[in-house]
Design an enzyme around this catalytic site. Sequence first.
Site, PDB file in Angstrom:
ATOM      1  N   ARG A  57       0.893  -1.196  -0.096  1.00 40.60           N
ATOM      2  CA  ARG A  57       0.028  -0.113   0.002  1.00 40.60           C
ATOM      3  C   ARG A  57       1.018   1.238  -0.074  1.00 40.60           C
ATOM      4  O   ARG A  57       1.743   1.454   0.643  1.00 40.60           O
ATOM      5  CB  ARG A  57      -1.010  -0.121   1.247  1.00 40.60           C
ATOM      6  N   ARG A 166      -4.788   1.829  18.054  1.00 39.04           N
ATOM      7  CA  ARG A 166      -5.552   1.302  16.911  1.00 39.04           C
ATOM      8  C   ARG A 166      -5.402   2.004  15.795  1.00 39.04           C
ATOM      9  O   ARG A 166      -4.802   3.138  15.882  1.00 39.04           O
ATOM     10  CB  ARG A 166      -7.041   1.024  17.242  1.00 39.04           C
ATOM     11  N   LYS A 167      -6.012   1.741  14.753  1.00 38.79           N
ATOM     12  CA  LYS A 167      -5.594   2.509  13.427  1.00 38.79           C
ATOM     13  C   LYS A 167      -6.215   4.114  13.540  1.00 38.79           C
ATOM     14  O   LYS A 167      -7.212   4.261  14.552  1.00 38.79           O
ATOM     15  CB  LYS A 167      -6.137   2.032  12.069  1.00 38.79           C
ATOM     16  N   GLY A 423     -17.000  -5.364   2.004  1.00 39.55           N
ATOM     17  CA  GLY A 423     -17.009  -6.790   2.269  1.00 39.55           C
ATOM     18  C   GLY A 423     -17.151  -7.290   3.488  1.00 39.55           C
ATOM     19  O   GLY A 423     -17.259  -8.503   3.922  1.00 39.55           O
ATOM     20  N   CYS A 428     -14.667  -0.238   4.606  1.00 35.80           N
ATOM     21  CA  CYS A 428     -13.696   0.210   3.973  1.00 35.80           C
ATOM     22  C   CYS A 428     -14.413   0.813   2.477  1.00 35.80           C
ATOM     23  O   CYS A 428     -13.734   1.562   2.051  1.00 35.80           O
ATOM     24  CB  CYS A 428     -12.288  -0.743   3.489  1.00 35.80           C
ATOM     25  N   GLY A 429     -15.353   0.225   2.206  1.00 37.88           N
ATOM     26  CA  GLY A 429     -16.359   0.810   1.150  1.00 37.88           C
ATOM     27  C   GLY A 429     -17.091   1.806   1.455  1.00 37.88           C
ATOM     28  O   GLY A 429     -17.852   2.409   0.546  1.00 37.88           O
TER      29      GLY A 429
END
Length: 623
Positions: A57, A166-167, A423, A428-429
């Site tokens: 990425r 966390r992120k 998904g 993430c979408g």
Amino acid sequence: MNKIEQIKAEKDGLDVGADIARYAELGWQAIQESDLERLKWWGIFLRRHTPGHFMMRIRIPNGISNAAQLRTIAAIANRAGRGIADITTRQQLQLRWIRFEDVPAILAELRAVGLVTLQTGMDNIRNVVGCAVAGITRNELFDASPVARAFTDVFVGDKAYTNLPRKFNVTITGCRENCVHAETQDIALVPATAELDGRTVAGFNVLIGGKNGSGGYRIATPLDVFVRPEEAAEVCSAIVLLFRDHGSRDARNKIRFAFLVEEWGETRVRDALEARIGRALERAGTDERLPRTTNHVGIFRQKDASLSYVGLAIPVGRVTSDQLKEIARLAEAYGTGEVRLTPDQNVVIPNVPDTKLGNLTAEPLLKVLRYDPSAIMSGLVSCTGIEFCNLAVIETKARALKLAQTLESKIHDGKPVRIHWSGCPAGCGNHTVADIGLLGVKAKVDGQTVDAVDVFVGGSSGPQPTQGVKILENVPCDTLPTVLEGLIRYGEPEKLRRRLRTIASTASAAPASADSPRARTDDAGRKPILLREELPEDAGKALVVNGHEIAVFRCRGVLYALQNQCPHEGGSLAGGAVEGDEVSCPLHGYRFNLKTGACSTDPRLRAKTFPVVSQNGGLVVDA
């Protein structure tokens, strides 16, 4: 201590960089399990669906790239990644099918054109998102991309920021058209103005604690802070470090920044932030965002009236290496070599002179990656799906593209619709902020397990964000063409959003608790006190005043009050769209003047108006 915290305690994620060359010589199977996790700090991810192959990425702050970078990425994808790459909803590019022995050379090639993969995964600040046409769009308060770059420079490569619980997602934007889904972010800086020292200053209001995953969409909370562009990177850094030092490190599905914000409340977060940076911060200014949203697909005039930018739709964000090379060529031949990636997985070629625009639109690539896509294809977004992602439970990209093509062939009215696929619950979408959001699940049909989705409608971000409503569960993917055709033909996402806002506004209009720091009703307790800044521009709010149901609107900074029930059939005017000096009823579109109540669509109708007067340091409706 959970497994990831143990791994971080043993060795910082960035330190695995010293082992990459050795592992490349030994082969991927020699990589220790703990180092497989640490490699994510370097943007290198083993994918179980492609054994022995990795995803890489690439960090692209604010989505601003150039032809040289795209050519390099295209060459790597062609040589080592089976000729494909994916644009993400964080304005990055992902390479697939990478063998670990190729990683050292790829990192060097990327570095040579100013690109890195650092800290794009795991417990790090992810790619900083911003308006893809920052600096050139006419619809921005100011160019915020230098702030995004400055903040990125603060944390990339700095171990002070590599051990977060966390992120952490950040967006920094000066765009007024809501192109970045700000309310889904851990930190969002959105365009605002404030009166400071007797002059109007352009800067940011600060939102915190938004998220998509870990339990669903939490709309980011206003921190009641205004920051100037020159202090924004410092403030963002301090907020991140608050999360580092005080965020929970227990169950990983309950440790996003949003949970700390919920626990502390925005007042405590603000107090801790001011203590950390050593000074008081200005209170929030006027939100300068518009009600509308855009994905910047199409041809638009820039600030320089002799130039345009051309936004190309990249269906589900999947591009080939040949397409990347051609985009690079077009950017140099018709523009200045700059290329922008958008949060909706599309590409923008900026700085195209009028004299070249016609030739650009005639290029063969633009017949495939269109600047004039159908309404359905323009709003299509998809996460990676089970094809490559370890978390996904269904295939998304190919299915999303096939479904969109089917719907295109059946629906020709051109009504804009945003269909987003995720998904898995990580989201993430960005399915939570779409007209139609599809969340992948598994379902049983006649005893067989099949790919399915939960269907959400009416989600949005922006100055009037809404929680999408789940209306269908476990819908088999094979039935989606029929289900979505009906939703698109007969559904009205914007009407639903207006009604959701009305419900939320009515709930928020309840009298404040006795221990509120400020009285929110008049002396008789019958008239809710309002502040102008409570209402976004061109927005409505429903109130009950002395038993009357009132709709209050803010238009050009002034508050107006009308009866909430439309004189036609009782629709809630507070949920209507404000355009100019009129509000449209969400039921049948009757338009009423905010000042006079006169109806321009039927002169026989008139909505009763009420004065809005100053009282107790605020404003009340005199009803």
